[in-house]
Design an enzyme around this catalytic site. Sequence first.
Site, PDB file in Angstrom:
ATOM      1  N   SER A  31     -41.267 -27.391  23.611  1.00 59.59           N
ATOM      2  CA  SER A  31     -42.190 -28.508  23.797  1.00 59.59           C
ATOM      3  C   SER A  31     -41.437 -29.622  24.521  1.00 59.59           C
ATOM      4  CB  SER A  31     -42.765 -28.961  22.453  1.00 59.59           C
ATOM      5  OG  SER A  31     -43.745 -29.955  22.633  1.00 59.59           O
ATOM      6  N   HIS A  58     -45.695 -26.239  25.374  1.00 61.64           N
ATOM      7  CA  HIS A  58     -46.819 -27.128  25.103  1.00 61.64           C
ATOM      8  C   HIS A  58     -47.224 -27.879  26.365  1.00 61.64           C
ATOM      9  CE1 HIS A  58     -45.842 -27.421  20.510  1.00 61.64           C
ATOM     10  NE2 HIS A  58     -46.418 -26.279  20.840  1.00 61.64           N
ATOM     11  N   ASP A 151     -44.387 -26.870  15.205  1.00 57.36           N
ATOM     12  CA  ASP A 151     -44.936 -25.614  15.714  1.00 57.36           C
ATOM     13  C   ASP A 151     -43.803 -24.620  15.944  1.00 57.36           C
ATOM     14  OD1 ASP A 151     -46.725 -23.758  16.728  1.00 57.36           O
ATOM     15  OD2 ASP A 151     -46.722 -24.625  18.750  1.00 57.36           O
TER      16      ASP A 151
END
Length: 209
Positions: A31, A58, A151
């Site tokens: 991310s 992401h 995540d």
Amino acid sequence: MPGGLAPFFAASPAQSAAPSAALRLVAIGASAGGVEALGVLLRALPARCPAAVVVVLHLAPGHSSRLPQLYAQQCLLPLSEAQDKEPLLPGRVYFAPPDYHLQIEPDFSFSLSLEAPVFFSRPAIDVLLETAALACRSSMLAIILTGASADGARGLARVRQLGGGAWIQDPATAVSGVMPAAALRHAGADQVLELGELAACLARLVDAA
């Protein structure tokens, strides 16, 4: 151990043993700070790669992804955005498309989902890793890189539970250490390495597989 995996996985006592099957999939999640970190890993991959490489980075919803074009000059492998029902092929790098969860089916094909975001993200790393773990079990390696959410932690735990390997970027050296730290707390890891060491180990693993 078959496939040359043993030298590069070191199982912790409370977690799964090293993968026992030939390497079929490398799944990478990232991310915040992930664009640069992914470049380091992709540059390390040799032209001969026996595994498919699948990446979830992401991305903001509603924006087109140009990740294959971004990394085309840095990676020796073919790169593309994953398509629904497309079979995974060895020696290719696939990126999750924006605003879709990317899943791996038992027949080793992709499927796309519009289910709710996970940790405000779609695609989500957890979705990829949980489905990949079921499809690949001990023939996969999951890598968690820099990021600013949790995540990937749940998915990494599932990978380890089903016999896959788990590597995490050292949180202290990541642009954002939240994601790798969460994965380490929740799932543990076979390797926790600085990014350059991660890339070198990945290159050796793929080359030996």
